[in-house]
Motif scaffolding. Structure first.
Motif, PDB file in Angstrom:
ATOM      1  N   ARG A 106       1.138  -0.814  -0.160  1.00 12.60           N
ATOM      2  CA  ARG A 106       0.422   0.415  -0.140  1.00 12.60           C
ATOM      3  C   ARG A 106       1.190   0.932  -0.234  1.00 12.60           C
ATOM      4  O   ARG A 106       0.356   2.021  -0.848  1.00 12.60           O
ATOM      5  CB  ARG A 106      -0.804  -0.202   1.407  1.00 12.60           C
ATOM      6  CG  ARG A 106      -1.479   1.356   1.403  1.00 12.60           C
ATOM      7  CD  ARG A 106      -2.440   1.605   2.870  1.00 12.60           C
ATOM      8  NE  ARG A 106      -1.116   2.254   3.712  1.00 12.60           N
ATOM      9  CZ  ARG A 106      -1.591   2.188   4.801  1.00 12.60           C
ATOM     10  NH1 ARG A 106      -2.257   1.886   5.805  1.00 12.60           N
ATOM     11  NH2 ARG A 106      -0.275   2.710   5.582  1.00 12.60           N
ATOM     12  N   ASN A 107       1.701   1.367   0.624  1.00 12.46           N
ATOM     13  CA  ASN A 107       2.967   2.533   0.762  1.00 12.46           C
ATOM     14  C   ASN A 107       3.742   2.437  -0.284  1.00 12.46           C
ATOM     15  O   ASN A 107       3.493   3.821  -1.307  1.00 12.46           O
ATOM     16  CB  ASN A 107       4.133   2.336   2.329  1.00 12.46           C
ATOM     17  CG  ASN A 107       3.112   1.970   3.097  1.00 12.46           C
ATOM     18  OD1 ASN A 107       1.824   2.737   3.869  1.00 12.46           O
ATOM     19  ND2 ASN A 107       4.423   1.212   4.210  1.00 12.46           N
ATOM     20  N   SER A 108       4.279   1.503  -0.956  1.00 14.41           N
ATOM     21  CA  SER A 108       4.600   1.977  -2.480  1.00 14.41           C
ATOM     22  C   SER A 108       3.988   2.452  -3.771  1.00 14.41           C
ATOM     23  O   SER A 108       4.119   3.248  -4.365  1.00 14.41           O
ATOM     24  CB  SER A 108       4.931   0.480  -2.939  1.00 14.41           C
ATOM     25  OG  SER A 108       6.252   0.103  -2.049  1.00 14.41           O
ATOM     26  N   LEU A 109       2.309   1.146  -3.440  1.00 16.80           N
ATOM     27  CA  LEU A 109       1.373   2.413  -4.179  1.00 16.80           C
ATOM     28  C   LEU A 109       0.756   3.774  -4.354  1.00 16.80           C
ATOM     29  O   LEU A 109       1.378   4.565  -5.188  1.00 16.80           O
ATOM     30  CB  LEU A 109       0.383   1.788  -4.984  1.00 16.80           C
ATOM     31  CG  LEU A 109      -0.264  -0.046  -5.032  1.00 16.80           C
ATOM     32  CD1 LEU A 109      -1.437  -0.922  -4.852  1.00 16.80           C
ATOM     33  CD2 LEU A 109       0.446   0.440  -6.673  1.00 16.80           C
ATOM     34  N   ILE A 110       0.881   4.159  -3.106  1.00 15.54           N
ATOM     35  CA  ILE A 110       0.239   6.026  -2.634  1.00 15.54           C
ATOM     36  C   ILE A 110       2.131   6.441  -2.777  1.00 15.54           C
ATOM     37  O   ILE A 110       1.360   7.661  -3.764  1.00 15.54           O
ATOM     38  CB  ILE A 110      -0.050   6.054  -1.607  1.00 15.54           C
ATOM     39  CG1 ILE A 110      -1.187   4.621  -0.614  1.00 15.54           C
ATOM     40  CG2 ILE A 110       0.461   7.292  -0.810  1.00 15.54           C
ATOM     41  CD1 ILE A 110      -1.470   5.318   0.709  1.00 15.54           C
ATOM     42  N   GLN A 115       3.812  10.622  -6.289  1.00 14.52           N
ATOM     43  CA  GLN A 115       4.693  11.443  -7.086  1.00 14.52           C
ATOM     44  C   GLN A 115       4.363  11.532  -8.702  1.00 14.52           C
ATOM     45  O   GLN A 115       4.596  12.310  -8.641  1.00 14.52           O
ATOM     46  CB  GLN A 115       5.881  10.733  -6.226  1.00 14.52           C
ATOM     47  CG  GLN A 115       7.258  11.490  -6.640  1.00 14.52           C
ATOM     48  CD  GLN A 115       8.331  10.498  -5.551  1.00 14.52           C
ATOM     49  OE1 GLN A 115       8.426  10.501  -7.158  1.00 14.52           O
ATOM     50  NE2 GLN A 115       8.668  11.728  -4.930  1.00 14.52           N
ATOM     51  N   THR A 116       4.426  10.807  -8.877  1.00 13.86           N
ATOM     52  CA  THR A 116       4.143  10.345 -10.412  1.00 13.86           C
ATOM     53  C   THR A 116       2.882  11.479 -11.514  1.00 13.86           C
ATOM     54  O   THR A 116       2.978  12.403 -11.789  1.00 13.86           O
ATOM     55  CB  THR A 116       3.187   9.107 -11.123  1.00 13.86           C
ATOM     56  OG1 THR A 116       4.559   7.905 -10.468  1.00 13.86           O
ATOM     57  CG2 THR A 116       3.659   9.447 -12.471  1.00 13.86           C
ATOM     58  N   ALA A 117       1.891  11.122 -10.096  1.00  8.45           N
ATOM     59  CA  ALA A 117       0.513  12.453 -10.497  1.00  8.45           C
ATOM     60  C   ALA A 117       0.986  13.663 -10.663  1.00  8.45           C
ATOM     61  O   ALA A 117       1.251  14.727 -11.207  1.00  8.45           O
ATOM     62  CB  ALA A 117      -1.119  12.304  -9.798  1.00  8.45           C
ATOM     63  N   LEU A 118       1.534  14.049  -9.371  1.00  5.97           N
ATOM     64  CA  LEU A 118       2.122  14.506  -9.040  1.00  5.97           C
ATOM     65  C   LEU A 118       3.169  15.434 -10.212  1.00  5.97           C
ATOM     66  O   LEU A 118       3.000  17.103 -10.415  1.00  5.97           O
ATOM     67  CB  LEU A 118       3.246  15.416  -7.463  1.00  5.97           C
ATOM     68  CG  LEU A 118       2.686  16.725  -6.660  1.00  5.97           C
ATOM     69  CD1 LEU A 118       1.908  17.169  -6.599  1.00  5.97           C
ATOM     70  CD2 LEU A 118       3.275  16.649  -5.642  1.00  5.97           C
ATOM     71  N   ILE A 119       4.220  15.494 -10.194  1.00  4.43           N
ATOM     72  CA  ILE A 119       5.429  15.397 -11.567  1.00  4.43           C
ATOM     73  C   ILE A 119       4.792  15.875 -12.535  1.00  4.43           C
ATOM     74  O   ILE A 119       4.904  16.010 -13.974  1.00  4.43           O
ATOM     75  CB  ILE A 119       6.509  14.194 -11.299  1.00  4.43           C
ATOM     76  CG1 ILE A 119       6.718  13.648 -10.393  1.00  4.43           C
ATOM     77  CG2 ILE A 119       7.301  14.484 -12.636  1.00  4.43           C
ATOM     78  CD1 ILE A 119       8.181  12.881 -10.538  1.00  4.43           C
ATOM     79  N   LEU A 176       7.966  12.303   2.261  1.00  2.00           N
ATOM     80  CA  LEU A 176       8.137  10.849   1.372  1.00  2.00           C
ATOM     81  C   LEU A 176       7.505  11.396   0.323  1.00  2.00           C
ATOM     82  O   LEU A 176       9.272  11.225  -1.103  1.00  2.00           O
ATOM     83  CB  LEU A 176       7.568   9.775   1.388  1.00  2.00           C
ATOM     84  CG  LEU A 176       8.256   8.361   0.380  1.00  2.00           C
ATOM     85  CD1 LEU A 176       9.342   8.180   1.812  1.00  2.00           C
ATOM     86  CD2 LEU A 176       7.251   7.424   1.594  1.00  2.00           C
ATOM     87  N   ILE A 177       6.833  12.423  -0.226  1.00  2.00           N
ATOM     88  CA  ILE A 177       6.758  12.607  -2.112  1.00  2.00           C
ATOM     89  C   ILE A 177       6.632  13.628  -2.235  1.00  2.00           C
ATOM     90  O   ILE A 177       7.739  14.087  -3.460  1.00  2.00           O
ATOM     91  CB  ILE A 177       5.576  12.293  -1.860  1.00  2.00           C
ATOM     92  CG1 ILE A 177       4.369  10.820  -1.623  1.00  2.00           C
ATOM     93  CG2 ILE A 177       4.714  12.403  -3.267  1.00  2.00           C
ATOM     94  CD1 ILE A 177       3.032  10.654  -1.229  1.00  2.00           C
TER      95      ILE A 177
END
Length: 312
Positions: A106-110, A115-119, A176-177
């Motif tokens: 779950r943590n890896s998916l979040i 982070q990908t969506a933000l980038i 983290l993100i």
């Protein structure tokens, strides 16, 4: 009396037949041998990980060079997933340690998804401003930002950690993100280069109809940039999923640790016992499984993206 001979039909060059094209040559043999060696070197570690994960940890030491699983068992996967009891795990050479794999997954998916969506969102907006809008100092600011590509990412780890600590973001998803999600020079450069080549006719027609920059960006530019956005999304997601050093610095709590840290946690759970190699290899396979599925689904696009971007 002179005799004139009519010229015959022009000679047509013979095309190489299929057998001629596939004729054996030393160069072809060397190329295929080299290609086979590269494939073997690349795939053998994955096979050895699978062979170790399917072995009994006790029996591994008795025949460490066997090419097949030693004492075939699914016990390593059961230990990692927490299905096996402590007694069963120790009977198969395990330490009794387990991983809460659902929490780490779950943590890896979040981490990777947010982070990908933000980038992608921020890089696309910045690329639009640097490619389609005209304002004073645009190229100077872009050159300053893009110079971040020359700075090794390891140099920014410590300043980012100090800033995150001062802001109270240690052991949080925000800490983290955000450092990696707010700015990625490569994504900005990649999307800007594509947007520079877009036709201006549709954009000018939208301006005549009264559309503003935000409407043009979301309704026209983003749909026209869907292919490079998909490419950047795949590359950034894979990069975030495999990230290890930044989560190691910022995340001490299991509630925010991604899957890449799970292997270290699994090994440190039994410092006094002998290494559970079978369990570690099973955990490594489970950690790599989402990326393998992603590659099977989007393999061609990922390879094309890496080739187009020049990443290695």
């Amino acid at each position: 009396m002179a005799v004139t001979v009519a010229p015959g039909p022009a000679a047509v060059p013979r095309r190489p037949t299929r057998n001629t094209a596939r004729r054996f040559s030393p160069g072809r043999a060397v190329a295929w041998t080299y290609l086979g060696a590269i494939v073997l070197v690349t795939l053998f570690p994955f096979y050895w990980i699978l062979r170790t994960a399917l072995s009994n940890n006790y029996q591994l030491a008795t025949n460490p060079s066997s090419p097949l699983p030693v004492g075939f068992t699914w016990g390593a996967f059961e230990r990692v997933l927490g299905i096996a009891s402590t007694a069963e795990a120790q009977a198969q050479g395990g330490s009794g340690a387990t991983l809460d794999i659902a929490i780490y997954l779950r943590n890896s998916l979040i981490y990777a998804s947010v982070q990908t969506a933000l980038i992608v969102l921020l890089s696309a907006a910045a690329a639009y401003a640097f490619s389609r809008l005209h304002w004073r100092g645009r190229d100077l600011v872009f050159n300053i930002l893009i110079s971040a590509l020359m700075v090794p990412s390891v140099f920014t780890l410590l300043p980012n950690f100090v800033l995150a600590k001062d802001l109270g973001l240690i052991n949080t998803f925000a800490g983290l993100i955000l450092p990696g999600g707010l700015f990625q020079a490569f994504a900005l450069f990649f999307l800007r280069q594509f947007m520079l080549g877009l036709s201006t006719e549709v954009e000018e027609a939208a301006i005549i109809d009264g559309a503003g920059p935000l409407r043009i960006f979301f309704r026209i530019i983003l749909p026209m940039t869907s292919a490079p956005i998909a490419t950047v999304s795949l590359l950034m997601f894979v990069n975030a999923w495999n990230d290890y050093f930044w989560p190691l610095l910022i995340a001490d709590d299991q509630s925010v640790q991604p899957l890449t840290l799970a292997l270290g946690v699994f090994k440190q759970s039994s410092p006094q016992a002998a290494p559970d190699w079978a369990g570690l290899m099973a955990a490594a396979l489970i950690a790599a499984l989402p990326m393998l599925l992603l590659f099977l689904a989007f393999g061609k696009r990922i390879v094309n993206s890496i080739g187009f971007s020049g990443l290695k």
